[in-house]
Design a protein around this motif. Structure first.
Motif, mmCIF file in Angstrom:
data_model
loop_
_atom_site.group_PDB
_atom_site.id
_atom_site.type_symbol
_atom_site.label_atom_id
_atom_site.label_comp_id
_atom_site.label_asym_id
_atom_site.label_seq_id
_atom_site.Cartn_x
_atom_site.Cartn_y
_atom_site.Cartn_z
ATOM 1 N N GLY A 314 87.123 14.657 40.456
ATOM 2 C CA GLY A 314 87.442 13.983 41.713
ATOM 3 C C GLY A 314 86.174 13.870 42.536
ATOM 4 N N PHE A 315 86.336 13.838 43.842
ATOM 5 C CA PHE A 315 85.182 13.798 44.723
ATOM 6 C C PHE A 315 84.734 15.218 45.048
ATOM 7 C CE2 PHE A 315 86.253 9.360 46.393
ATOM 8 C CZ PHE A 315 85.182 8.794 45.742
ATOM 9 N N ALA A 316 84.479 16.035 43.999
ATOM 10 C CA ALA A 316 84.167 17.441 44.257
ATOM 11 C C ALA A 316 82.896 17.584 45.081
ATOM 12 C CB ALA A 316 84.022 18.183 42.939
ATOM 13 N N LEU A 317 81.884 16.828 44.698
ATOM 14 C CA LEU A 317 80.609 16.895 45.413
ATOM 15 C C LEU A 317 80.806 16.565 46.881
ATOM 16 C CD1 LEU A 317 77.487 17.030 45.433
ATOM 17 C CD2 LEU A 317 77.472 14.639 44.757
ATOM 18 N N PHE A 318 81.672 15.574 47.107
ATOM 19 C CA PHE A 318 81.825 15.061 48.454
ATOM 20 C C PHE A 318 82.828 15.857 49.258
ATOM 21 C CE2 PHE A 318 80.791 11.235 45.848
ATOM 22 C CZ PHE A 318 79.436 11.415 46.045
ATOM 23 N N GLY A 321 81.882 18.364 51.862
ATOM 24 C CA GLY A 321 81.146 17.717 52.951
ATOM 25 C C GLY A 321 81.182 18.478 54.255
ATOM 26 N N GLU A 323 82.972 18.432 56.873
ATOM 27 C CA GLU A 323 84.235 18.899 57.432
ATOM 28 C C GLU A 323 84.792 20.099 56.668
ATOM 29 O OE1 GLU A 323 83.480 16.000 59.907
ATOM 30 O OE2 GLU A 323 85.220 17.259 60.213
ATOM 31 N N GLU A 325 86.420 20.062 54.060
ATOM 32 C CA GLU A 325 87.764 19.762 53.568
ATOM 33 C C GLU A 325 87.815 19.904 52.049
ATOM 34 O OE1 GLU A 325 88.149 15.819 55.027
ATOM 35 O OE2 GLU A 325 89.736 16.384 56.395
ATOM 36 N N ALA A 326 88.925 20.410 51.538
ATOM 37 C CA ALA A 326 89.094 20.446 50.089
ATOM 38 C C ALA A 326 89.446 19.030 49.629
ATOM 39 C CB ALA A 326 90.226 21.390 49.724
ATOM 40 N N SER A 327 89.299 18.804 48.329
ATOM 41 C CA SER A 327 89.632 17.482 47.796
ATOM 42 C C SER A 327 91.092 17.166 48.089
ATOM 43 C CB SER A 327 89.407 17.464 46.281
ATOM 44 O OG SER A 327 90.083 16.376 45.702
ATOM 45 N N GLY A 328 91.359 15.916 48.400
ATOM 46 C CA GLY A 328 92.726 15.499 48.690
ATOM 47 C C GLY A 328 93.573 15.434 47.423
ATOM 48 N N ALA A 329 92.885 15.527 46.269
ATOM 49 C CA ALA A 329 93.565 15.317 44.991
ATOM 50 C C ALA A 329 94.290 16.578 44.542
ATOM 51 C CB ALA A 329 92.565 14.882 43.937
ATOM 52 N N GLU B 110 81.668 11.506 39.316
ATOM 53 C CA GLU B 110 82.878 11.944 40.009
ATOM 54 C C GLU B 110 83.768 10.770 40.411
ATOM 55 O OE1 GLU B 110 81.874 16.200 41.991
ATOM 56 O OE2 GLU B 110 81.745 14.439 43.266
ATOM 57 N N GLY B 113 86.796 9.858 38.150
ATOM 58 C CA GLY B 113 87.996 10.652 38.356
ATOM 59 C C GLY B 113 88.699 10.268 39.640
ATOM 60 N N ALA B 114 87.893 10.004 40.668
ATOM 61 C CA ALA B 114 88.472 9.684 41.976
ATOM 62 C C ALA B 114 89.285 8.403 41.890
ATOM 63 C CB ALA B 114 87.359 9.549 43.010
ATOM 64 N N THR B 117 92.760 9.031 40.743
ATOM 65 C CA THR B 117 93.557 9.634 41.807
ATOM 66 C C THR B 117 93.989 8.576 42.823
ATOM 67 O OG1 THR B 117 92.037 11.479 41.525
ATOM 68 C CG2 THR B 117 93.619 11.655 43.314
ATOM 69 N N ASP B 122 97.224 9.269 45.232
ATOM 70 C CA ASP B 122 97.248 10.723 45.379
ATOM 71 C C ASP B 122 96.076 11.240 46.220
ATOM 72 O OD1 ASP B 122 98.792 12.816 44.833
ATOM 73 O OD2 ASP B 122 98.086 13.151 42.779
ATOM 74 N N ASP B 124 94.288 10.983 50.306
ATOM 75 C CA ASP B 124 94.471 10.408 51.637
ATOM 76 C C ASP B 124 93.240 9.571 52.017
ATOM 77 O OD1 ASP B 124 92.485 11.988 53.143
ATOM 78 O OD2 ASP B 124 93.795 13.658 52.584
ATOM 79 N N THR B 127 89.774 11.424 52.863
ATOM 80 C CA THR B 127 89.034 11.895 51.697
ATOM 81 C C THR B 127 88.402 10.714 50.975
ATOM 82 O OG1 THR B 127 90.677 13.614 51.464
ATOM 83 C CG2 THR B 127 89.201 13.276 49.601
ATOM 84 N N GLU B 134 79.792 9.314 51.228
ATOM 85 C CA GLU B 134 78.749 10.258 50.817
ATOM 86 C C GLU B 134 77.967 9.706 49.632
ATOM 87 O OE1 GLU B 134 77.982 13.465 51.966
ATOM 88 O OE2 GLU B 134 79.347 13.297 53.665
#
Lengths: 430, 430
Positions: A314-318, A321, A323, A325-329, B110, B113-114, B117, B122, B124, B127, B134
């Motif tokens: 997913g957007f793990a790198l991002f 960031g 905020e 925030e954990a990935s929304g996925a 990444e 994968g995103a 999702t 899945d 928001d 994110t 980024e």
């Protein structure tokens, strides 16, 4: 074609750092050879000046061994030059460096002819001192370029300290020449006194910057080794030089004492230079060792990460960031959730490596800017001098004196007045 | 071993200039591919955002072709990357550039994968927008490094203009996203309004710098092509965004009009970017041609000089010093005198070549410093942000907002407040 991965570029980034450090090590050795050659030429200049000033009566015996010493140092300098690869632009700032070297090589070739003229007592002392001084200044420009192109902030700091020490030492050498010429004829005239004053002032400015950028052993040796504060006997002779004009002739031994005292202090500066060079060499070696160690660790880590690598991320790198925030996925059932967390932690650790390298390089680049500020001031003064020379159609020395007078009359720093001059020109051009 | 002459180093200096320009040409092409990839990602972000915000009702058809377009641009970006030689440190600032590239490649991996999702609805919108943003920011960092390492002042100016145009365009893209999200839900809340205000302000600051460094056709297109001044319809929608809160719901068509108007302006920015890229390419080509021509001329001149070269020379190079004094080595009889003059003129013409190269490079280095000042301001702001984040233990965005508030409350420039913050830290550290 095989596509390069993020890990490949991360490793390439580390390898380029190592290559850059290895080049700095070679550049550092070139700087050492320049330092030694400059010292030899300064001594040859001093003796030749006394020889010509005394119409061949004095220093005749000293000149030959001093020239031999300069020739040795020139050979070592050329050997270091041959280590540089002229076919590749792999050195940063290579074109400026090579241009400076061309100037120096040309000067060294001219020196051979100049020596014959000196032997025939066929050159006046002004031409002689100016000739040697320009050659030394050309060599110092090589050190300046080396300092200006170093990409490591710590090494850059040492090179900035080195350049200013060498430049200050050269002003001290010229001070010795002017004082010796003045004392030899029984006292200094107004023009000589003014030149002496300028040379002392320039020295002090250089040494301030040296002291700002040097530390550890070189700085300690500087403070305890007979350089700073200036020894009392030399200060006394300076005072005599300033106050005794031809009317109140100075003692006959003043000239020799001046030469000896000034030489002793210059030799003390050379010892600080040598210490600084040892610092530079060991700093380069340490940095290379550390960077190689770092690269080895990274390779291992990356290999582990590459084996565990999952296909989709997913957007793990991002997600990592600002905020936090954990990935929304985050999926509904626990299994997917756990897989997502594992995947994102994996992504994060490669991302961490990449980000820490980026951040480290950014901090280095900021520190580098700080170290180079001292060099940029010098460039600004050079540029302001050039502008004033063109506008007022005066010589370089007159332009410098003009800048200094403006600075003094406004109680401001020379560099600030120079910066204003350059800005003014930019505004006027529009 | 054959010793290299002054002429060899002069030619090496010219050759390094040419190699550096050729590298800049390659870097310029990389920047073009980044510009296209960023544009594709911005469009994909916009559509994906609308798709997720509308719960899959809208933009479902647009996403696939936009992703295909981004994939094409990614392939071209990677092809340009493969032109870069990762084994050599021959690129200036190579380690920083590769570190940025590592980050981008990781982000692109990444992204695959995103996208899955996103298809599953899945993720928001926050994110989603943060993730794409980024990635785009990482691509812009590649352009920043390219601009920061260019050694030619004219090319550096174009790259500085390019970076700020791309960065401003990215702020415009985020403005579009925030506005679209706000209008879609009938009005913006206070947080969205504040973000919108910041994004507009940041855009304007970037565009000021762009306009300062750009000229010719790109600047003309900028002023006449629907970018600056901001079109009236978009300004009107901005006003509605600021004034209409959820209580006074906006018209249902506002969201679409906002998206279309903002997109039209962003596309106009892209056309300016394309024009700037054409300028960059032709500037590099011209500079390379001129440098090669210059090198050919020098080779010819140097060959002639080398044939005429006499064995011994005086201080011809130095006699040409600030005082304009002729060499002191003028003998008594006319024949020797004439020979001396010829010799010294010969010396002078090689010396002239060497000196003119040195002087030219020095002027270039000064102009380069001026072009880089805009980039250094950015580094200072980054550094100040980092310091504030650590000291106050707040996020990057909060640190930036803090800096901005201080600047506004003191009516000063953000960059000046950042510079003071950094200086303060240096003082506190001692």
């Amino acid at each position: 074609m095989d596509q390069r991965t993020a890990a490949d570029y991360l490793i390439a980034s580390k390898q380029c750092e190592i290559l850059g450090l290895e080049q700095l090590l070679r550049t550092g050795r070139l700087v050492v050879s320049v330092s030694n050659l400059v010292h030899a030429l300064q001594r040859e200049r001093g003796a030749s000046n006394m020889y010509v000033a005394s119409d061949g009566q004095r220093f005749a015996g000293e000149i030959t061994p001093l020239r031999a010493c300069a020739a040795d140092q020139e050979a070592q300098f050329r050997a270091c030059l041959n280590e540089l690869d002229v076919d590749a632009a792999s050195l940063p700032g290579a074109s400026r460096l090579f241009s400076r070297i061309a100037q120096v090589i040309h000067g060294l070739e001219e020196l051979r002819g100049a020596r014959e003229t000196i032997d025939a007592l066929d050159m006046d002392t002004d031409t002689l001192v100016t000739g040697y001084s320009e050659l030394v200044q050309g060599l110092l420009a090589v050190v300046f370029e080396a300092a200006d192109s170093a990409a490591d902030p710590d090494i850059s700091r040492v090179l900035v300290a080195m350049f200013h020490l060498m430049q200050g030492k050269e002003f001290a050498g010229r001070e010795r020449a002017v004082g010796a010429a003045g004392f030899a004829r029984g006292g200094l005239d107004a023009g000589m006194i003014e030149r002496l004053r300028q040379l002392i002032e320039n020295q002090e400015r250089c040494f301030e910057i040296f002291a700002e950028f040097a530390d550890g052993e070189p700085l300690a040796l500087w403070r305890d080794g007979g350089v700073e504060p200036c020894p009392a006997e030399l200060e006394r002779l300076r005072r005599i030089a300033f106050s005794a004009t031809r009317r109140t002739t100075v003692g006959a031994d003043c000239c020799d004492r001046w030469f000896d005292e000034a030489s002793r202090r210059i030799d003390a500066m050379k010892r600080v230079e040598d210490r600084l060079e040892a610092t530079l060499e060991s700093l380069c070696q340490e940095k290379i060792a550390a960077a190689e160690q770092d690269l080895r660790c990274h390779r291992d880590e990356i290999e582990v990460l590459a084996e565990e690598q999952s296909t989709g991320e997913g957007f793990a790198l991002f997600a990592n960031g600002p905020e936090g925030e954990a990935s929304g996925a985050v999926a509904a059932n626990d299994v997917t959730y756990a897989a997502d967390v594992a995947r994102s932690q994996l992504g994060r650790s490669l991302a961490d490596l990449v980000q820490s390298q980026s951040r480290r390089l950014q901090v280095m680049s900021e520190e580098l800017n700080a170290a180079r500020a001292a060099l940029n001031e010098r460039k600004t003064i050079e540029k302001a001098k050039g502008l004033i020379m063109r506008h007022r159609k005066i010589s370089e020395e007159e332009a410098y004196r003009f800048l200094r007078q403006v600075a003094m009359s406004q109680s401001r720093r020379l560099a600030d007045v120079a910066a204003d001059t350059v800005t003014m020109e930019d505004i006027l051009k529009q």
